[in-house]
Every structure is written in structure tokens, then in C-alpha cells.
Design a protein around this motif. Structure first.
Motif, mmCIF file in Angstrom:
data_model
loop_
_atom_site.group_PDB
_atom_site.id
_atom_site.type_symbol
_atom_site.label_atom_id
_atom_site.label_comp_id
_atom_site.label_asym_id
_atom_site.label_seq_id
_atom_site.Cartn_x
_atom_site.Cartn_y
_atom_site.Cartn_z
ATOM 1 N N ALA A 44 99.942 -2.337 43.949
ATOM 2 C CA ALA A 44 100.489 -1.373 42.993
ATOM 3 C C ALA A 44 101.990 -1.185 43.122
ATOM 4 N N VAL A 69 93.328 -1.144 46.378
ATOM 5 C CA VAL A 69 94.723 -0.893 45.976
ATOM 6 C C VAL A 69 95.617 -1.143 47.194
ATOM 7 N N ALA A 90 93.280 5.984 47.478
ATOM 8 C CA ALA A 90 92.432 4.960 46.854
ATOM 9 C C ALA A 90 91.060 4.927 47.502
#
Ligand code: KIV
Ligand code: ZN
Length: 511
Positions: A44, A69, A90
Motif C-alpha cells: 500500500a 497489506v 490490516a
């Protein structure tokens, strides 16, 4: 059949492409689409790079439930802590820490020797393990690293707890056969290699990123790092759609599967290009406008007789819509809502009302609306950036015997300001009038205009790239009137410059 993990780094390495910076909402929107596409890991961003990056990674972590993530971190305690603070929300967080291992990088960039690099790599992984079991280590510039030393580093970081070891071709230098040998050697020589997944991460400087990634998979790598449309630093990263479709189409060679739902590839590609403003070249494999177009008579004849003559995969398999005609003037709210849902948009009542109002307005200009028109409505009405400068009004006088003149109104902090000026052409006049109001020092790097669908009543889409103080931004505007689209695009880019002042401030530390 064995599976290859797809690690998507569109939001991190992809975003490092000049001008491709995205805001938080845009990142979340792409992340949700990537999850729908079925990627195993979404990288990300790089939380220590800026507060904006940190917030974006945090929001992606909060919104994604199925994919892992990852947050990138240099091999330092502060970077790793910062990455963890962002990804801890996450469901499946991963810390991705990296350190260069090639002599070139050690000597000139880090100014440390191999021994120190090894120590730092081990410490970084051990430190990251305090937060999560899911730790990836990348040996930056691995492909120009002495192979004995690379094997030593890989073994040491696995001993320290790395569950994935990434072998990047950071500068896009390696060739497929060489890369096959590097991965095979690591598999053979590193005695604890079975405890970790071997990952590869290829850049495309010589146009070999996809070929190198596939070669590494043949040698035993089981994670591949890539981006949608191949966007990324310089010539970009390996393109996910190419790798996934090569594995699918040539199962006879690779015998490897992925969890990607290939039917979502086309929409994901469109979304990334729409948000980043990075157009896909028409001849781009898999997702380019011409990728499935048969122009020559012999080819068309062959395909009509039997598709297999010239088609190795179908457009449907990557989700290219066969009939993209969607709605028209008589379509009601229900049909509009249904189409939005089919396209993957979930709007609340208020958003739906707003979008439907714009849809009806557009129907006064256009007979039929296509998916692309709907995407534009959503981008402009629902997902728009916060606006310092609001476009209000434009009037342009132009013609072959007239000096083009534009009058523009822009709202700034609740006050509407009006300016008029002449220009060499109508676009020049529009931009000059906007400049008179906003007084920007930015430089216009590019101006591209295209039709988003077919037909003379198609909406014009304008993309402008601006640069100010080393920062590049891309702005977009869509409207049936191309001059209004131009004004919207320019103002959109100026808003991005205004709100992203700090976004690029840490670029120098990006890998
Ligand atoms: O290209 C590279 O080496 C990277 C690493 C951080 C994985 O992007
Ligand atoms: Zn990279």
C-alpha cells in the motif's frame, strides 16, 4: 498445480512513476479493486516516506480484509515501527523491509561494507518479527550483487525469521537466462530456503521485466511483484496482467496458477490509468486498445472462420466488455443503479442522487452513455478531491478570424473571481485566464485530449501534467465540451499541487 502469489505494488512502486501520485481515497479505491481482482498481497505504500503515505497505508489496511497489506520500510527501527503503525489495522499485515546488497549500492549509497549490511539486514528482520510473523526482506539491487554474498544474506534473513525473500532487479539490468540461474542457485545453495517463499521484483528498463519474472518462476520463485499496466519508476515494473495471462495461456509451459480473477483485469487497468493519468499505450499487451483488434483482412477473415487462427486468448477472459453500450436518456434510476453495481460501485442514497442528476444532465448532450461515461461521473461527482479552486464558469470566443478570448470564473475560499484574456488558441486563452486567477508558477509539461468513447458526441477527456518545484501532478477533466474539459483538467491539477505539497517531499529516499 502450484500457485504463484501475486504481490501488487501499484500503490507503492507504481506510484513512484513521475506524476502518478494518488490521494488517499484514490489509493483505497484501487486497493479495493485489487482485492476484487484477487491479488494475494497489496503493497500500500511506504509509511515512513511522508504523513500522506502513512495515512494512505493506514486507510488501505483498514479497508482491505482478504488480501495481505504490506508496508515498505528501510532496514531501520524507526521505519519498521512506522510501517507497523500503519499496517497493524490490516487483517493480514506484512512488513516489507529492504536493504541494498550490491557493492555499488553499499559503497556509493550506503557507505558501508558487506559485513555491516548483513548485520543490518538481520537486525531489521528480527526487529520486524516483534510486530508480526509475516516479514519480507528485499535485497535491493540483488541482480548486481555478488551471488555468494546474496546467498549468504538470504540464508541469514531466513534464519532471522523472514518468511519471504525478495530478489529485485532494481535497475532492470538482468536477462532471463541469468535470472533463471540466480534463482536456481539460491534454491540450490541456501540451505534453509524451504522456510521462505522466493519472490522476484523486476524493473523494465530493457523491456525484460515480464520475461525475467516468468523465467524466475520457472526456476522456483513463487511470488512475483508487479504493477497494473506496468507503471513504476523509470520504465516501470513488470506488468501484472502480462504475467498472469502468460501463466494462464501457457499452462503447458509453466504449470502454475494464480488466484487472479482475470475477468477483472480490464476494469482494474482502466481504473489505474484513469486515476494516475498514465495512459495505456494502444499496443500494450493484454490491456491496450489494439490488443485484440484484428486489422488486416487476412487476420479478420481467419478470426471469423476460427478464432484460434489469430487469437491466443479472448478479450472476454480479461473482462473487455463486448457490448459496452449501457444507458440512454430513457433509462431510469433503477437501471442506472443496477449498472453502477455491475461496475462495482456501491453508492449511498445521497451519492446515488448526485450521480443520477449528473447522468441526466449528460443525457441532454449525449444520446447513449457508456461505462467510461459512468466512470467519469463517479470520478467527478463522488470521488473528487477536496477543492481549493472550484471551476464555476467558462465562456470562449474562438474561430478562424477571431483572436481567441476566454472568460473564466473560479471560486476560491467561497469568493468567485472572474478574469478574461486573449490567447494564441482557445486552450491557451483558457489556461492564461486561469493563471491570472490562480497565479501558479507551475510549468505545463503535457496536454493530451482524447474522446472517452466513440461517436462525435463523445465526452472529451483532457489530461494535463504540471510541474512545480520538482513535483509533478496529473490533472483530468471530462466534459462534452473539450474546452470545459481543458479548464477542469488544469484546475484539477492545480488543486492536486495545492493539496500535495508534501507528497513528494521525501522522494529522494524512495528505493
Ligand atoms: O526495485 C526495488 O529494488 C524495490 C525494492 C524496495 C523491492 O522497489
Ligand atoms: Zn522496485
Amino acid at each position: 498445480m502450484e500457485y504463484v502469489k501475486i504481490f501488487d505494488t501499484t500503490l507503492r512502486d507504481g506510484e513512484q512513476a513521475p506524476g502518478a501520485t494518488m490521494n488517499i481515497d484514490e489509493k483505497v479505491r484501487i486497493a479495493l479493486q485489487l482485492e476484487k481482482l484477487g491479488v494475494d498481497i497489496i503493497e500500500a505504500g511506504f509509511p515512513a516516506a511522508s504523513d500522506g503515505d502513512f495515512e494512505a497505508v493506514k486507510m488501505v489496511a483498514k479497508n482491505i480484509t482478504k488480501s495481505e497489506v504490506a508496508g515498505l520500510a528501510r532496514a531501520t527501527e524507526s521505519d519498521i515501527e512506522r510501517a507497523w503503525e500503519a499496517i497493524k489495522y490490516a487483517n493480514k499485515p506484512r512488513i516489507h523491509t529492504f536493504l541494498a546488497t550490491s557493492d555499488i549500492h553499499l559503497k556509493y549509497k550506503l557507505k558501508i561494507d558487506r559485513e555491516e549490511a548483513l548485520k543490518r539486514a538481520i537486525h531489521a528482520v528480527k526487529f520486524a518479527k516483534k510486530f508480526t510473523d509475516n516479514v519480507e526482506f528485499s535485497a535491493e539491487d540483488a541482480c548486481r550483487t555478488d551471488l555468494d554474498f546474496l546467498c549468504k544474506v538470504v540464508e541469514a534473513v531466513i534464519d532471522a525469521g523472514a518468511t519471504t525473500v525478495n530478489i529485485p532487479d532494481t535497475v532492470g539490468y538482468i536477462t532471463p537466462l541469468e535470472f533463471f540461474n540466480i534463482i536456481s542457485t539460491i534454491k540450490k545453495r541456501v540451505k534453509n530456503i524451504e522456510k521462505a517463499v522466493i519472490s522476484v521484483h523486476c524493473h523494465n528498463d530493457l523491456g525484460l521485466a515480464t520475461a525475467n519474472s516468468l523465467s524466475a518462476l520457472l526456476a522456483g520463485a513463487r511470488q512475483v511483484e508487479c504493477t497494473i499496466n506496468g507503471i513504476g519508476e523509470r520504465a516501470g515494473n513488470a506488468a501484472m496482467e502480462e504475467i498472469v495471462m502468460a501463466l494462464k495461456t501457457r499452462k503447458d509451459v509453466y504449470n502454475l496458477g494464480t488466484k487472479i480473477n482475470t475477468k477483472h483485469i480490464y476494469r482494474t487497468s482502466k481504473l489505474v490509468s484513469q486515476i494516475t493519468g498514465m495512459m495505456v499505450q494502444p499496443n500494450k499487451a493484454i490491456v491496450g486498445a489494439n490488443a485484440f483488434a484484428h486489422e488486416s483482412g487476412i487476420h479478420q477473415d481467419g478470426v471469423l472462420k476460427e478464432r484460434l487462427t489469430y487469437e491466443i486468448m479472448t478479450p472476454e477472459s480479461v473482462g473487455i466488455p463486448q457490448s459496452i453500450l449501457v444507458l440512454g436518456k430513457l433509462s431510469g434510476r433503477h437501471a442506472f443503479k443496477k449498472r453502477l453495481e455491475e461496475m462495482g460501485y456501491e453508492l449511498n442514497e445521497e451519492q446515488l442522487n448526485k450521480a443520477f442528476k449528473r447522468f441526466k444532465e449528460l443525457c441532454d448532450h449525449k444520446k447513449y452513455l457508456y461505462d467510461e461515461d459512468i466512470d467519469a461521473i463517479i470520478s467527478e461527482e463522488i470521488l473528487k478531491l477536496p477543492e481549493k479552486y472550484k471551476f464555476v464558469y467558462l465562456n470562449v470566443v474562438s474561430g478562424n478570424r477571431t483572436m481567441p478570448c476566454a472568460t473564466v470564473e473560479i471560486e476560491i475560499d467561497g469568493k468567485v473571481i472572474k478574469e478574461a484574456t486573449f490567447g494564441n488558441g482557445p486552450v491557451d486563452a483558457v489556461f492564461k485566464a486561469i493563471k491570472k486567477i490562480i497565479k501558479t508558477k507551475s510549468k505545463l509539461l503535457s496536454f493530451v485530449i482524447s474522446a472517452i468513447t466513440m461517436g462525435t458526441d463523445a465526452q472529451g477527456e483532457v489530461t494535463v501534467k504540471l510541474e512545480e518545484a520538482g513535483r509533478q501532478v496529473v490533472g483530468k477533466g471530462v466534459d462534452p465540451d473539450v474546452l470545459v474539459a481543458s479548464a477542469k483538467a488544469y484546475i484539477n491539477a492545480l488543486n492536486r499541487l495545492y493539496f500535495k505539497k508534501e507528497a513528494n517531499s521525501m522522494r529522494e529516499m524512495l528505493p
